[in-house]
Structures are given as structure tokens and as C-alpha cells.
Scaffold this motif. Structure first.
Motif, PDB file in Angstrom:
ATOM      1  N   SER A 100       0.260  -5.869   2.986  1.00 48.70           N
ATOM      2  CA  SER A 100      -0.879  -5.254   2.297  1.00 48.70           C
ATOM      3  C   SER A 100      -1.789  -6.292   1.644  1.00 48.70           C
ATOM      4  O   SER A 100      -2.986  -6.048   1.488  1.00 48.70           O
ATOM      5  CB  SER A 100      -0.383  -4.265   1.240  1.00 48.70           C
ATOM      6  OG  SER A 100       0.412  -3.277   1.857  1.00 48.70           O
ATOM      7  N   GLU A 154       9.537  -4.167  -6.920  1.00 43.39           N
ATOM      8  CA  GLU A 154       8.979  -5.090  -5.928  1.00 43.39           C
ATOM      9  C   GLU A 154       9.720  -6.432  -6.004  1.00 43.39           C
ATOM     10  O   GLU A 154       9.864  -7.010  -7.081  1.00 43.39           O
ATOM     11  CB  GLU A 154       7.472  -5.275  -6.201  1.00 43.39           C
ATOM     12  CG  GLU A 154       6.819  -6.449  -5.515  1.00 43.39           C
ATOM     13  CD  GLU A 154       6.962  -6.453  -3.982  1.00 43.39           C
ATOM     14  OE1 GLU A 154       6.714  -5.430  -3.352  1.00 43.39           O
ATOM     15  OE2 GLU A 154       7.345  -7.533  -3.444  1.00 43.39           O
ATOM     16  N   ALA A 155      10.137  -6.922  -4.820  1.00 50.56           N
ATOM     17  CA  ALA A 155      10.929  -8.160  -4.768  1.00 50.56           C
ATOM     18  C   ALA A 155      10.126  -9.382  -5.204  1.00 50.56           C
ATOM     19  O   ALA A 155      10.669 -10.309  -5.820  1.00 50.56           O
ATOM     20  CB  ALA A 155      11.440  -8.384  -3.347  1.00 50.56           C
ATOM     21  N   GLY A 167       0.010  -2.438  13.425  1.00 51.21           N
ATOM     22  CA  GLY A 167      -1.057  -3.138  12.690  1.00 51.21           C
ATOM     23  C   GLY A 167      -2.085  -2.187  12.131  1.00 51.21           C
ATOM     24  O   GLY A 167      -3.236  -2.580  11.917  1.00 51.21           O
ATOM     25  N   ALA A 190      -3.358   0.201   6.957  1.00 46.35           N
ATOM     26  CA  ALA A 190      -4.234   0.271   5.781  1.00 46.35           C
ATOM     27  C   ALA A 190      -4.644   1.719   5.487  1.00 46.35           C
ATOM     28  O   ALA A 190      -4.619   2.144   4.329  1.00 46.35           O
ATOM     29  CB  ALA A 190      -5.444  -0.629   5.966  1.00 46.35           C
ATOM     30  N   PHE A 223       0.825  -1.216   0.000  1.00 46.32           N
ATOM     31  CA  PHE A 223       0.000   0.000   0.000  1.00 46.32           C
ATOM     32  C   PHE A 223       0.860   1.268   0.000  1.00 46.32           C
ATOM     33  O   PHE A 223       0.570   2.228  -0.710  1.00 46.32           O
ATOM     34  CB  PHE A 223      -0.901   0.041   1.246  1.00 46.32           C
ATOM     35  CG  PHE A 223      -2.026  -0.971   1.263  1.00 46.32           C
ATOM     36  CD1 PHE A 223      -2.555  -1.497   0.099  1.00 46.32           C
ATOM     37  CD2 PHE A 223      -2.570  -1.374   2.480  1.00 46.32           C
ATOM     38  CE1 PHE A 223      -3.604  -2.413   0.140  1.00 46.32           C
ATOM     39  CE2 PHE A 223      -3.614  -2.280   2.538  1.00 46.32           C
ATOM     40  CZ  PHE A 223      -4.137  -2.799   1.368  1.00 46.32           C
ATOM     41  N   THR A 224       1.933   1.289   0.809  1.00 40.19           N
ATOM     42  CA  THR A 224       2.725   2.522   0.913  1.00 40.19           C
ATOM     43  C   THR A 224       3.330   2.916  -0.432  1.00 40.19           C
ATOM     44  O   THR A 224       3.184   4.058  -0.893  1.00 40.19           O
ATOM     45  CB  THR A 224       3.854   2.364   1.951  1.00 40.19           C
ATOM     46  OG1 THR A 224       3.281   2.043   3.210  1.00 40.19           O
ATOM     47  CG2 THR A 224       4.676   3.635   2.085  1.00 40.19           C
ATOM     48  N   TRP A 268      -9.034  -4.130   7.876  1.00 38.22           N
ATOM     49  CA  TRP A 268      -9.626  -2.966   8.575  1.00 38.22           C
ATOM     50  C   TRP A 268      -8.968  -1.718   8.016  1.00 38.22           C
ATOM     51  O   TRP A 268      -7.748  -1.553   8.141  1.00 38.22           O
ATOM     52  CB  TRP A 268      -9.253  -2.965  10.041  1.00 38.22           C
ATOM     53  CG  TRP A 268      -9.862  -3.936  10.966  1.00 38.22           C
ATOM     54  CD1 TRP A 268     -10.138  -5.244  10.736  1.00 38.22           C
ATOM     55  CD2 TRP A 268     -10.224  -3.678  12.331  1.00 38.22           C
ATOM     56  NE1 TRP A 268     -10.642  -5.817  11.870  1.00 38.22           N
ATOM     57  CE2 TRP A 268     -10.705  -4.874  12.860  1.00 38.22           C
ATOM     58  CE3 TRP A 268     -10.165  -2.547  13.143  1.00 38.22           C
ATOM     59  CZ2 TRP A 268     -11.142  -4.976  14.174  1.00 38.22           C
ATOM     60  CZ3 TRP A 268     -10.597  -2.646  14.447  1.00 38.22           C
ATOM     61  CH2 TRP A 268     -11.098  -3.851  14.952  1.00 38.22           C
ATOM     62  N   ASN A 293      -3.571  -8.695   5.166  1.00 38.24           N
ATOM     63  CA  ASN A 293      -4.027  -8.176   6.467  1.00 38.24           C
ATOM     64  C   ASN A 293      -5.491  -8.470   6.765  1.00 38.24           C
ATOM     65  O   ASN A 293      -6.201  -9.097   5.991  1.00 38.24           O
ATOM     66  CB  ASN A 293      -3.702  -6.681   6.578  1.00 38.24           C
ATOM     67  CG  ASN A 293      -4.396  -5.879   5.531  1.00 38.24           C
ATOM     68  OD1 ASN A 293      -5.609  -5.918   5.409  1.00 38.24           O
ATOM     69  ND2 ASN A 293      -3.614  -5.141   4.740  1.00 38.24           N
ATOM     70  N   GLY A 294      -5.925  -7.954   7.920  1.00 35.68           N
ATOM     71  CA  GLY A 294      -7.285  -8.213   8.383  1.00 35.68           C
ATOM     72  C   GLY A 294      -8.342  -7.368   7.695  1.00 35.68           C
ATOM     73  O   GLY A 294      -9.534  -7.547   7.945  1.00 35.68           O
ATOM     74  N   VAL A 307      15.649  -5.307  -4.350  1.00 36.27           N
ATOM     75  CA  VAL A 307      16.646  -4.250  -4.187  1.00 36.27           C
ATOM     76  C   VAL A 307      17.665  -4.674  -3.136  1.00 36.27           C
ATOM     77  O   VAL A 307      17.302  -5.111  -2.039  1.00 36.27           O
ATOM     78  CB  VAL A 307      15.949  -2.928  -3.794  1.00 36.27           C
ATOM     79  CG1 VAL A 307      16.939  -1.879  -3.324  1.00 36.27           C
ATOM     80  CG2 VAL A 307      15.135  -2.413  -4.979  1.00 36.27           C
TER      81      VAL A 307
END
Ligand SMILES: Cc1cc2nc3c(=O)[nH]c(=O)nc-3n(C[C@H](O)[C@H](O)[C@H](O)COP(=O)(O)OP(=O)(O)OC[C@H]3O[C@@H](n4cnc5c(N)ncnc54)[C@H](O)[C@@H]3O)c2cc1C
Length: 463
Positions: A72, A63-64, A383, A386, A41-42, A78, A75-76, A213
Motif C-alpha cells: 500500500s 502492524e509489524a 496488482g 488500491a 489499505f485493507t 493506480w 505501489n504504482g 503477529v
């Protein structure tokens, strides 16, 4: 329905979706304006808002593994206005107005995630039904009432519901009441990550997968380089580190964030008759006012997705696929859910998985950018990433494009936590904190009074 759980199966969210690399890896040296490491997400929100602010920018996300491989995509689900640092602690360090601004920005971020999902046609099941945190004992109820009272002062929106009003929303064993806060939405997180990636590409950004990276060589905008493990080099004026739990693997960052695992189980879709007993008619996310964190949601396809901490921190900030699976924690989660919501007795559990999140030494998330070196970062969300990652993306876009805005003046901007202790102190400290939460819950169960250990835990976690 059978109560026999199936074997751990990987994230529910990945089922039926392209959960593998679908984009090319970096195959040559490149030169861009902004290089972002990490397609969670970040990284994706940062790319999205940078391209929205200045469509002429050349933005490359590296992205690895694959988009949404990290927290991301696991997660749950929320999207909440929760923040790992309590308002009282924020006010102590930054003043009351700044604390209020930080929390207001989070409430706004919840809505912003929903706005973008709708604007970009991302079908991620965003539904803002609020969040219910139940009390199942006197000590928990006292804590909930205190939270609601404090919330009146801070304007964070948490109200106390008496047992009967809480029971109208969720049928919980031994319910003594609950807090309710409207500032929380339920999502399918992996669909949000995939949708955001598509939106970034539609705006002209590029995302490369299977591109790990090795180092961010950061000196000045003219000399910045990203080097990959395959030996390629990306030149970029601006670098953004969006690697959360994996940050510990980058040179110079071993003690920046501690990776701590959170684990999740999911039931099969439940029939309407069971939902009539359970409640959650407005798809409220739910939790319990215990010290050991648990979280649940009614998924868009009518399952219960239920997760929690409890897995140990692994020595040396260890992260590996095997740590996603912890049969003991999965069993505890299934048992906890059934004890909490008796109507789930006998339901089938179909999925179990886990993943690492990132925690800074002071539990304080931070976003920042150094104009002189062109280096940006964001993470340490514990946690709560999001919604925070959305705020981070907007803030990074303002910082990189040198705009002084209300977002760039929030207290978490340019926050640098001190580093974690070297091992074995880090291992001892993080696992002692987890154990403290377990013991505090046990103490409250036995005495019915707020645990004395709770105060130590609050001090440790900046609450
Ligand atoms: C099980 C679980 C449940 C959670 N539940 C919630 C919740 O309900 N609500 C909430 O708000 N938050 C929750 N969180 C936290 C939330 O998911 C995270 O805070 C958020 O997703 C972090 O996003 P990110 O993009 O910063 O990190 P991540 O999503 O972890 O992404 C980091 C990415 O960087 C990549 N990467 C790392 N190192 C490199 C490298 N060297 N080169 C290239 N790429 C690299 C990784 O592969 C990964 O894809 C949960 C976390 C977990 C693990």
C-alpha cells in the motif's frame, strides 16, 4: 539532464514523510471487539468502515512495521476498476449478472476512494484522469480492439482510440492506437495510507506499530486470540487477516497466497517543456498492451513513476528487504520507459524500489468472514488492490456487523482459492508464468500476430 541513474533509494512515496514507526507497539495483553492484522489499505479501510458502521466498536490494528509499509505504501498509485479475473471467467462461474455487479462495484470503489479522501482531508493527489493502454504493434492493437469490443458487452467502459486520438494523449514510439478507460485515478499511495490511519484514529480506532503477529488462534468469537512474537495476547471477538503478501508467513497459510514482486522506478520532476512533448495532460495513468505488465503515472509533482513485473518469484514464498532491489529489472524498466516514450530520453531517474503483492492459485481475490468463528480475511488482489481494498473494507464492515447487502452478495465474497502447490512446484509454476509473458511479448514483436503463448497465459491468469 543526466541519464545516469542514481542508486536504488527506497520508495519515492516515503521521501519527506514519516516512513517509520510513529506509534507505540503493543506492550500488554488487550481485549477488543475487532483485531485487524496489517495496516495497509485493507486493514485501514476495514477499520475505517467498521468504525463508521458502529462507532462503539473497540477496533485495534496491529502492524509489524509501520502504516503503509507493505504494497500500500509502495505501489504504482493506480486506483483502478481493474479486476484480476476477467468478466467472462467470472460469468462462467457466477453468472453474467454477478460478473457485471463485481465490475460495477469496482468502478464505484474508485469514486469512493476519492470521496473519502476529500471528506477526510487526505491530500493524496487523487485525480481521476482515466487510464490509457497503448498498442505499439499489430498484435497489441488487435488485443486492444478485442478488449474494447468485449467491454461494450460488459459495460466496463473501455473504448478503442485510433492512433491519432491516442497520440493526442501520450506521445509513444510506434503508436498503433490505445484503449482508454475513464475509471482510474492517480494517487500518492503512501499519503493515502497515512491519511487513512489518521482518519481511523479520529474515529476512535487504535493502531499499534512494530507489533508482529505470530498467530491468529481462531476457534469461536469467545475464544479468539491474536498472539504477537513478543508474547502478548489480544482477545477479540472478530479477527481480520489483512496481511496480503506476508500471509504466507502465518501458521497454516504458507500456500494461501504467493508473494510476487513488482518493481518501480521514478524520474525527477520533469519540466513543462518535456511534459509538452509527452502529453498526459489530464494525468492519465498509462500502460502498454504487452503481456509483461507495466504501469505508469504522472505524479502529483510531475514525475513519471513507472513499474512492472519481471522480478522472479523467490523460492519458499520468500520475502526480504533485499528482494526490493533488482538492478537488472530497474535497468529494464528505465529502458522500456525510454523506448516507449522517447521524450524521456536523458531524464534523471531518482528512485527505484519494489515490494511484494499477493496472488492466489486461481488469481481470484477473495474477501470473507465466518460468522461461527469470527474470522475475516481479504486479499489476493494481484496488482489491483488500491480500489479492491476499499471494496474489501466496506464488505468486511457489512459482514462483521451481520448486514446482508449488495456488497456481501458479490461473487468474490467467501471465495476460497485452492492452495498453491508445495515447493519446488510453486517456484517452477510462478516463474514459468513470468517467463511465458516475456516469451509471448517476444513472439508478438517478431511475428506481429497475437502470440499463441498468450492463450496459455490467459488460461493461467483467469482471463
Ligand atoms: C510495486 C507495487 C506496485 C503496485 N501497483 C498497484 C497499482 O498501481 N494499483 C493497484 O491497484 N495495486 C497495485 N499494487 C497492489 C496493491 O498495492 C496491493 O494490492 C494493496 O496495497 C494491498 O493492500 P493490503 O493492505 O492488503 O496489503 P499490504 O499493503 O501489503 O499490507 C499488509 C500489511 O500487513 C503487515 N503484516 C504482514 N504480516 C504481519 C504480521 N504477521 N503481523 C503484523 N502485521 C503484518 C505488513 O507489514 C503490511 O504493512 C502494487 C503492488 C506493488 C508491490
Amino acid at each position: 539532464m543526466s541519464s545516469r541513474p542514481k542508486a536504488a533509494s527506497g520508495p519515492l512515496w516515503w521521501a519527506g514523510l514519516p516512513a517509520g514507526a510513529t506509534r507505540p507497539a503493543l506492550g500488554q495483553d488487550e481485549s477488543v471487539d475487532v483485531a485487524i492484522v496489517g495496516a495497509g489499505f485493507t486493514g485501514l479501510w476495514a477499520a475505517y468502515y467498521l468504525l463508521s458502521a458502529d462507532p462503539s466498536l473497540k477496533v485495534l490494528v496491529l502492524e509489524a512495521e509501520h502504516v503503509g509499509f507493505g504494497a500500500s505504501g509502495r505501489n504504482g498509485g493506480w486506483v483502478s476498476a481493474l479486476y484480476p479475473v476477467g468478466p467472462r471467467v467470472l460469468a462462467r462461474d457466477h453468472g453474467e449478472a454477478a460478473a457485471r455487479d463485481q465490475y460495477a462495484a469496482l468502478r464505484e470503489s474508485v469514486d469512493e476512494v476519492g470521496r473519502v479522501a476529500q471528506a477526510e482531508g487526505i491530500e493524496c493527489g487523487f485525480h481521476k484522469g482515466g487510464t490509457l493502454v497503448v498498442a505499439t504493434g499489430r498484435a497489441q492493437a488487435a488485443r486492444g480492439q478485442a478488449l474494447a469490443q468485449a467491454s461494450e458487452h460488459w459495460g466496463t467502459g473501455t473504448a478503442w482510440l485510433a492512433a491519432s486520438a491516442a497520440a493526442d494523449r501520450l506521445a509513444v514510439e510506434g503508436l498503433c492506437g490505445a484503449t482508454f478507460n475513464p475509471n482510474c485515478a492517480r494517487i500518492h499511495p503512501f499519503r493515502l495510507a497515512l491519511g487513512l490511519a489518521g482518519a481511523v484514529e479520529n474515529k476512535g480506532g487504535r493502531i499499534l506499530e512494530l507489533t508482529r503477529v505470530a498467530s491468529l488462534d481462531n476457534h469461536s468469537p469467545a475464544e479468539n486470540r491474536v498472539r504477537t512474537v513478543d508474547g502478548f495476547v489480544v482477545k477479540a471477538r472478530h479477527l481480520i487477516r489483512a496481511t496480503e503478501a506476508w500471509t504466507a508467513r502465518l501458521p497454516g497459510h504458507r500456500r494461501t497466497l504467493a508473494p510476487v514482486y513488482s518493481l518501480v522506478v521514478a524520474t525527477a520532476p520533469l519540466p513543462r517543456s518535456v511534459w509538452d512533448e509527452i502529453g498526459l495532460a489530464n494525468a492519465e495513468t498509462f500502460s502498454e498492451l504487452r503481456h509483461m505488465i507495466v504501469y505508469g503515472q504522472r505524479s502529483v509533482d510531475n514525475r513519471i513513476v513507472f513499474g512492472g513485473r519481471g522480478a522472479p518469484y523467490h523460492f519458499g514464498s520468500g520475502i526480504k528487504a533485499g528482494f526490493d532491489i533488482s538492478p537488472g529489472v530497474f535497468t529494464t524498466l528505465r529502458r522500456t520507459l525510454t523506448q516507449l516514450i522517447p521524450a524521456t530520453e536523458g531524464v534523471t531517474f531518482t528512485h527505484a524500489w519494489g515490494g511484494p503483492l499477493g496472488i492466489a492459485r486461481d488469481w481470484h481475490p477473495g474477501v470473507g468472514y465466518d460468522r461461527s468463528t469470527g474470522m475475516g480475511y481479504s486479499g489476493g488482489y494481484v496488482g489491483d488492490g488500491a480500489a479492491l481494498s476499499n471494496l474489501a473494507g466496506r464488505t468486511l464492515a457489512d459482514l462483521v456487523t451481520l448486514r446482508d447487502t449488495a456488497l456481501t452478495r458479490l461473487p468474490w465474497v467467501q471465495h476460497r482459492s485452492r492452495r498453491w502447490e508445495p515447493e519446488p512446484l510453486r517456484w517452477l509454476g510462478v516463474n514459468a508464468g513470468l517467463q511465458l509473458a516475456r516469451l509471448a511479448d517476444r513472439e508478438e514483436l517478431l511475428t506481429g500476430r497475437p502470440a499463441l503463448l498468450g492463450a496459455a497465459l490467459s488460461a493461467l491468469t483467469s482471463h
